[in-house]
Scaffold this active site. Structure first.
Site, short mmCIF file in Angstrom:
data_model
loop_
_atom_site.label_atom_id
_atom_site.label_comp_id
_atom_site.label_asym_id
_atom_site.label_seq_id
_atom_site.Cartn_x
_atom_site.Cartn_y
_atom_site.Cartn_z
N ARG A 211 0.85 -1.20 0.00
CA ARG A 211 0.00 0.00 0.00
C ARG A 211 0.88 1.25 0.00
O ARG A 211 0.60 2.23 -0.70
CB ARG A 211 -0.93 -0.01 1.22
CG ARG A 211 -1.95 -1.11 1.15
CD ARG A 211 -2.91 -1.05 2.33
NE ARG A 211 -3.80 -2.20 2.27
CZ ARG A 211 -3.90 -3.14 3.21
NH1 ARG A 211 -3.21 -3.05 4.33
NH2 ARG A 211 -4.72 -4.16 3.04
N PHE A 227 -11.36 -4.44 -6.10
CA PHE A 227 -11.31 -5.41 -5.00
C PHE A 227 -10.84 -4.65 -3.74
O PHE A 227 -9.85 -5.00 -3.10
CB PHE A 227 -10.38 -6.59 -5.31
CG PHE A 227 -10.69 -7.30 -6.60
CD1 PHE A 227 -11.70 -8.24 -6.67
CD2 PHE A 227 -9.97 -7.00 -7.76
CE1 PHE A 227 -11.99 -8.90 -7.86
CE2 PHE A 227 -10.25 -7.65 -8.95
CZ PHE A 227 -11.26 -8.61 -9.01
N ASP A 249 -16.04 -3.05 -5.04
CA ASP A 249 -16.02 -4.35 -4.37
C ASP A 249 -17.42 -4.95 -4.46
O ASP A 249 -18.40 -4.22 -4.56
CB ASP A 249 -15.59 -4.20 -2.90
CG ASP A 249 -15.06 -5.51 -2.32
OD1 ASP A 249 -13.83 -5.69 -2.24
OD2 ASP A 249 -15.89 -6.38 -1.95
N SER A 250 -17.50 -6.27 -4.39
CA SER A 250 -18.82 -6.90 -4.41
C SER A 250 -19.47 -6.91 -3.04
O SER A 250 -20.65 -7.22 -2.91
CB SER A 250 -18.70 -8.34 -4.93
OG SER A 250 -17.74 -9.03 -4.17
N ASP A 300 -6.47 -6.16 -6.69
CA ASP A 300 -6.07 -7.05 -5.58
C ASP A 300 -7.17 -8.09 -5.34
O ASP A 300 -7.85 -8.05 -4.32
CB ASP A 300 -5.83 -6.20 -4.32
CG ASP A 300 -5.34 -7.03 -3.15
OD1 ASP A 300 -4.76 -8.11 -3.37
OD2 ASP A 300 -5.55 -6.60 -1.99
N CYS A 340 -2.78 -13.50 -4.86
CA CYS A 340 -2.46 -14.15 -3.59
C CYS A 340 -2.67 -15.66 -3.69
O CYS A 340 -2.80 -16.34 -2.68
CB CYS A 340 -3.28 -13.54 -2.46
SG CYS A 340 -5.05 -13.68 -2.68
#
Ligand code: SAH
Length: 397
Positions: A211, A227, A249-250, A300, A340
């Site tokens: 970040r 995300f 974002d969801s 991300d 990730c």
């Protein structure tokens, strides 16, 4: 010798060298002890290799804890290992600026199956194995006395535990629950963490150093934080002088916490955008909308590959979002792209981004290769521990 796990012939080398995972295929014989108990492991010829906990229900039937024959696995052992892990974080972060820290990183801290994060005065524990599950109350008490924290909450997800025959588990393990969300500091910025209802252990601490890196490219920028979860990349970017953040974002709940986080750091949520959407869809739609172009895009996504069968699909997913994002960057723009999925290694991820750049017909230069923050160390004996990778790229014409 009959009381030890005996390996098949020629299968001892990885464990002699310190790898902690013994899969069923390497094992010749298991002694008559209960799952979760401590067992010695010996080579086919009877040579002592290590000591760990057993679970016949798991593909990984033994996870090794010690490679020293005279080291007993008792309360002192767990306390020593935990103390070492906690002490090793001391120099890694400046606690006055950062109090969201991973204290125990599983196999990489020689404590297989156990993850512990510190959020201010509280701890969150994740138990991924039966061997840890049977000892978690004891471990929780030790952690409270080692850290002086007020409470420790369990957040053990089913996805990790299914393979071990365990159900999901969450709730207070020891000490007291926080009254509300916990406010943590990360490099001087402040974030709300919902210990009981947030994703994973509540906050993605592994991205802390990244970040800060992405923020350095964000001055005056319109930043798409895709995300976003609770918006941490965006807040670091704003603090570094970004012009506007668009969080996507969801999860409605995550974005709501994200708005709180903006306020908490002195930014007005009304001046930023928070959009509940599927990133794949919105990136595709924006290609048709001339105004939706960005100086910086952060990608991300969650883990796309949980096992080997999912890797091909994961690669297609990474290719798609990277291609879609590259098309939305202004000339000279910055793409900070992450994966990730431990099963997608760094060089393979780079190849996927290369494929996306070719299809997007954009010139792309890699400026930085990123990894997980240092409180998520990787034991050199356990390369599987290196799961997070990212690239910061500059996009040309
Ligand atoms: N960047 C975040 C962490 C992201 S975790 C941080 O720094 O804290 C992955 C996030 O992606 C989660 O918040 C999850 O809700 C969201 N997500 C998963 N699939 C998605 C999709 N298809 N579209 C939009 N968001 C998605």
């Amino acid at each position: 010798m009959a009381d030890a796990v005996i390996l098949k012939q020629g299968r001892d080398k990885p464990f002699e060298q310190g790898h902690p995972w013994i899969f069923s295929g390497a094992i010749q014989q298991i002694p008559d002890v209960d799952n979760g108990e401590i067992v010695d492991v010996r080579s086919h010829a009877g040579h002592w290799l290590g000591r760990g906990y057993l679970n016949r229900r798991s593909q990984i039937q033994v996870r090794l804890l010690s490679w020293k024959q005279d080291e007993a696995i008792n309360a002192d052992f767990w306390r020593r290992r935990l103390a070492t892990a906690v002490e090793n974080r001391a120099g890694l972060v400046d606690f006055a600026q950062t109090d969201a820290v991973r204290l125990v990183n599983g196999e990489n801290d020689f404590l297989p199956g156990l993850v512990v994060d510190r959020f201010g005065d509280y701890l969150v524990l994740q138990s991924g194995t039966l061997g840890i599950d049977l000892r978690k109350e004891q471990i929780a008490d030790m952690l409270l006395s080692l850290t002086g924290c007020r409470g420790i909450v369990e957040r053990s997800e089913f996805s990790l535990r299914r393979e071990e025959g365990l159900a999901e588990a969450s709730g207070l393990l020891a000490g007291e629950l926080p009254e509300d969300m916990v406010t943590v500091r990360e490099l001087g910025l402040r974030f709300q963490v919902d210990l009981l209802r947030g994703q994973k252990t509540g906050f993605y601490i592994d991205q802390r150093v990244n970040r800060a890196r992405v923020a350095t490219y964000s001055q005056g920028a319109r930043v798409l934080n895709a995300f976003a979860y609770t918006g941490a990349f965006g807040i670091h970017a704003l603090a570094a002088g970004a012009d506007q953040i668009v969080n996507v974002d969801s999860s409605v709940e995550a974005l709501k916490v994200g708005e709180e986080n903006l306020r908490l750091n002195g930014f007005d949520p009304d001046e930023q955008e928070s959009i509940v959407a599927d990133v794949f869809e919105i990136l595709r739609d924006w290609w048709e909308v001339e105004n939706e172009r960005f100086d910086v895009i952060v990608l991300d996504p969650p883990k796309f590959a949980n096992n080997k069968r999912q890797v091909d699909g994961a690669l297609r997913g990474y290719k798609d979002i990277n291609l879609l994002a590259l098309r939305l960057l202004k000339p000279g723009g910055i793409l900070a792209t992450f994966s990730c999925s431990g099963l997608v290694e760094a060089d393979l991820f780079q190849k996927v981004v290369f494929g996306a750049a070719v299809d997007a017909r954009r010139e792309v230069q890699i400026l930085e290769w990123l990894r997980q923050s240092p409180d998520h160390p990787v034991a050199i004996t356990f390369p599987e521990g290196a799961y997070l990778k990212g690239l910061i790229c500059r996009v040309g014409a």
